[in-house]
Write an enzyme that holds these catalytic residues in place. Structure first.
Site, PDB file in Angstrom:
ATOM      1  N   LYS A 122     -13.084  -1.080   6.352  1.00 46.73           N
ATOM      2  CA  LYS A 122     -13.370  -1.822   5.130  1.00 46.73           C
ATOM      3  C   LYS A 122     -14.532  -2.840   5.384  1.00 46.73           C
ATOM      4  O   LYS A 122     -15.513  -3.101   5.088  1.00 46.73           O
ATOM      5  CB  LYS A 122     -12.408  -2.621   4.570  1.00 46.73           C
ATOM      6  CG  LYS A 122     -11.081  -1.918   4.411  1.00 46.73           C
ATOM      7  CD  LYS A 122     -11.119  -0.858   3.204  1.00 46.73           C
ATOM      8  CE  LYS A 122      -9.700  -0.260   3.342  1.00 46.73           C
ATOM      9  NZ  LYS A 122      -9.094   0.412   2.293  1.00 46.73           N
ATOM     10  N   TRP A 137       0.819  -1.280   0.296  1.00 47.12           N
ATOM     11  CA  TRP A 137       0.060  -0.038  -0.012  1.00 47.12           C
ATOM     12  C   TRP A 137       0.948   1.143   0.100  1.00 47.12           C
ATOM     13  O   TRP A 137       1.798   1.171   0.777  1.00 47.12           O
ATOM     14  CB  TRP A 137      -0.821  -0.092   1.248  1.00 47.12           C
ATOM     15  CG  TRP A 137      -1.663   1.157   1.533  1.00 47.12           C
ATOM     16  CD1 TRP A 137      -2.547   1.723   0.499  1.00 47.12           C
ATOM     17  CD2 TRP A 137      -2.000   1.944   2.568  1.00 47.12           C
ATOM     18  NE1 TRP A 137      -3.216   2.931   1.125  1.00 47.12           N
ATOM     19  CE2 TRP A 137      -3.085   2.949   2.434  1.00 47.12           C
ATOM     20  CE3 TRP A 137      -1.337   1.832   4.132  1.00 47.12           C
ATOM     21  CZ2 TRP A 137      -3.209   3.827   3.515  1.00 47.12           C
ATOM     22  CZ3 TRP A 137      -1.823   2.701   4.760  1.00 47.12           C
ATOM     23  CH2 TRP A 137      -2.801   3.483   4.699  1.00 47.12           C
ATOM     24  N   ASP A 160      -0.173  -5.213   9.662  1.00 44.19           N
ATOM     25  CA  ASP A 160      -1.413  -4.293   9.086  1.00 44.19           C
ATOM     26  C   ASP A 160      -2.355  -5.334   8.754  1.00 44.19           C
ATOM     27  O   ASP A 160      -2.367  -6.030   7.848  1.00 44.19           O
ATOM     28  CB  ASP A 160      -0.767  -3.395   8.071  1.00 44.19           C
ATOM     29  CG  ASP A 160      -1.796  -2.432   7.558  1.00 44.19           C
ATOM     30  OD1 ASP A 160      -3.068  -2.268   8.016  1.00 44.19           O
ATOM     31  OD2 ASP A 160      -1.396  -1.519   6.685  1.00 44.19           O
TER      32      ASP A 160
HETATM   33  N1  KET Z   1      -3.466  -0.574   5.308  1.00 45.54           N
HETATM   34  C1  KET Z   1      -3.562  -1.119   4.198  1.00 45.54           C
HETATM   35  C2  KET Z   1      -3.000  -2.233   3.566  1.00 45.54           C
HETATM   36  C3  KET Z   1      -4.652  -0.249   3.264  1.00 45.54           C
HETATM   37  O1  KET Z   1      -4.818  -0.812   2.167  1.00 45.54           O
HETATM   38  C4  KET Z   1      -5.446   0.744   3.821  1.00 45.54           C
HETATM   39  C5  KET Z   1      -6.329   1.425   3.161  1.00 45.54           C
HETATM   40  C6  KET Z   1      -5.154   1.013   5.158  1.00 45.54           C
HETATM   41  C7  KET Z   1      -4.255   0.481   6.050  1.00 45.54           C
HETATM   42  C8  KET Z   1      -5.810   2.487   5.787  1.00 45.54           C
HETATM   43  O2  KET Z   1      -7.227   2.443   5.824  1.00 45.54           O
HETATM   44  P1  KET Z   1      -7.797   3.344   6.895  1.00 45.54           P
HETATM   45  O3  KET Z   1      -9.099   3.909   5.591  1.00 45.54           O
HETATM   46  O4  KET Z   1      -7.077   4.317   7.350  1.00 45.54           O
HETATM   47  O5  KET Z   1      -8.447   2.206   7.755  1.00 45.54           O
HETATM   48  N2  KET Z   1      -6.285   1.444   1.689  1.00 45.54           N
HETATM   49  C9  KET Z   1      -7.116   2.148   0.799  1.00 45.54           C
HETATM   50  C10 KET Z   1      -7.680   3.432   0.977  1.00 45.54           C
HETATM   51  C11 KET Z   1      -6.486   4.438   0.979  1.00 45.54           C
HETATM   52  O6  KET Z   1      -5.776   4.520   0.214  1.00 45.54           O
HETATM   53  O7  KET Z   1      -6.467   5.134   2.081  1.00 45.54           O
HETATM   54  C12 KET Z   1      -6.704   1.753  -0.780  1.00 45.54           C
HETATM   55  O8  KET Z   1      -5.691   1.138  -0.883  1.00 45.54           O
HETATM   56  O9  KET Z   1      -7.340   1.942  -1.528  1.00 45.54           O
END
Ligand code: KET
Length: 428
Positions: free
Chosen positions: A277, A160, A241
């Protein structure tokens, strides 16, 4: 205005651009941010911005990892709606403690480590509520820098994109390790082990607990066990993570298997959880950082330090999302309903993987597409090149990240044929 500034000896602060500065009184300094250049567009959230700015009715957003229903609409889970009704009008709006809602933290760690995990019974886990998964990663990175200032973080390639930003901003020395093999479109397990064997003792390693983003490729249970042994013998710290618990298999327990394997081997690990998610609480920013310690006193100490990092940054986390999660996870009926709804989301994605693959095959694409159904979680790491992605956007109004990642959660019965056709056109 300009002459006023010059008279006051503030010329060096003056903007050279002829901006309409009529509202700035004479003598006020301007130009403070003259050297500031526009920031690079975020590789993921920037895709959403571009999508929103496109007025073509055919446009498709398979960029950001956010779940959509089969009509392409954002979803609020039924269990969440019910929890909201239970909460409505009954809660005060006081500050939470710096570490967040205690009950929320307890329920979160049970979800990650298991209801009857010995580390929880022995009160060895320091847990704080965080600003979703991103905040959990960042809080940990800052904690790592504060208490292990010379340690490194090892980050998988690819990962990510924001992981790199997080540890960079925390000023932790970052290194990478091999994870994905483009030739097999699978895990580069040999490369991974080789690279991690070279990591100095005391290094931290970032692992995706399940549904690796962006590749959709996870180690098998046996591979996790082998990794766990290596971490033990070489003194490496596993940081998980876990942003997609439930999205890999549809089962939150199965998706936590990596953590359980490392726990059984007695690792002191840490885990970043997100409810963005799996509970669809994206904008509520609700997550949890937990750190497994040697004993209960250490857990108290660690928690107090995590809180102290949070205090000058955002003081304490927001209330509403944590109340929703707490209500869902503490009510057996709502929890059961949540499990079912997670499964529905995971299954719809799996169905769309099959639909995309079969549509490409129907169109006579001679390329291999079996990785679409083999990869798991929210994303398909398609293998499309940057040029091909650019063509998809320009010619077909299809928006995805330039690394060829397709958010399968944005694919629907209504757009899958269009998407397959466009992919076929740019890969001929
Ligand atoms: N870790 C991973 C691996 C991840 O894909 C995301 C979000 C997050 C943490 C953080 O998510 P949060 O909303 O802070 O709980 N990924 C998606 C959104 C983004 O980039 O913020 C994405 O990869 O599309």
């Amino acid at each position: 205005m300009a002459s006023g500034l010059v008279r006051n000896g503030a010329k060096r602060f003056m903007s050279t651009a002829a901006a309409p500065a009529s509202s700035v009184p004479a003598g006020a300094r301007s130009g403070w941010w003259e050297a500031v250049q526009p920031a690079a567009r975020d590789p993921i959230l920037g895709v959403t911005e571009a999508f929103l700015a496109d007025s073509d009715p055919k446009k498709v957003n398979v960029g950001v990892g956010a779940y959509r229903n089969d009509e392409g609409k954002p979803v609020v889970l039924e269990c969440v709606r019910k929890a909201e009704q239970i909460i409505a009008g009954k809660q005060n709006m006081e500050y939470l403690p710096m570490g967040g809602l205690v009950k929320f933290n307890d329920l979160s760690v049970k979800l990650a480590y298991g209801d009857t995990a010995p580390v929880l019974e022995e009160k060895r886990v320091a847990a704080v509520q965080t600003l979703s998964g991103t905040g959990a990663c960042r809080l940990f990175a800052d904690f790592q820098k504060r208490f292990k200032p010379d340690s490194r973080i090892y980050i998988p390639v690819p990962t990510w994109a924001n992981h790199h930003n997080i540890w960079r901003d925390a000023r932790v020395e970052a290194h990478t390790f091999r994870y994905y093999k483009p030739s097999t479109r699978g895990l580069d397990f040999e490369g991974l082990m080789e690279d991690l064997k070279k990591a100095p003792e005391g290094s931290f390693v970032l692992l995706h607990a399940c549904a690796h983003n962006p590749t959709g490729v996870d180690p098998t249970a046996d591979q996790w066990k082998e990794m766990s042994q290596l971490f033990k013998s070489n003194g490496l710290f596993p940081f998980f993570d876990m942003a997609y618990q439930g999205f890999a298999s549809g089962d939150t327990v199965r998706d936590a298997q990596a953590i359980r394997i490392f726990m059984e081997d007695g690792h002191q690990l840490a885990c970043a959880q997100s409810f963005a998610k799996n509970m669809g609480l994206y904008g509520q920013r609700v997550g949890c950082l937990s750190v497994v310690c040697d004993n209960s006193q250490q857990a108290v100490n660690v928690k107090s330090q995590l809180q102290q990092i949070a205090r000058p940054m955002y003081s304490n986390p927001p209330l509403h999302g944590a109340q929703i999660v707490t209500t869902v996870l503490s009510d057996p009926e709502l929890k059961e309903q949540w499990y079912k709804e997670v499964k529905v989301m995971a299954d719809r994605i799996i169905g769309m993987r099959e639909a995309l693959k079969s549509n490409l095959e129907k169109l006579g694409s001679s390329l291999p597409w079996k990785h679409i159904t083999e990869q798991i979680g929210m994303f398909c790491y398609s293998g499309l090149t940057e040029d091909q992605v650019d063509r998809l956007t320009k010619e077909f109004h299809i928006y995805m990240t330039r690394n060829g990642r397709i958010s399968m959660a944005g694919v629907t019965t209504g757009n899958v044929e269009y998407l397959a056709n466009a992919i076929h056109e740019v890969t001929k």
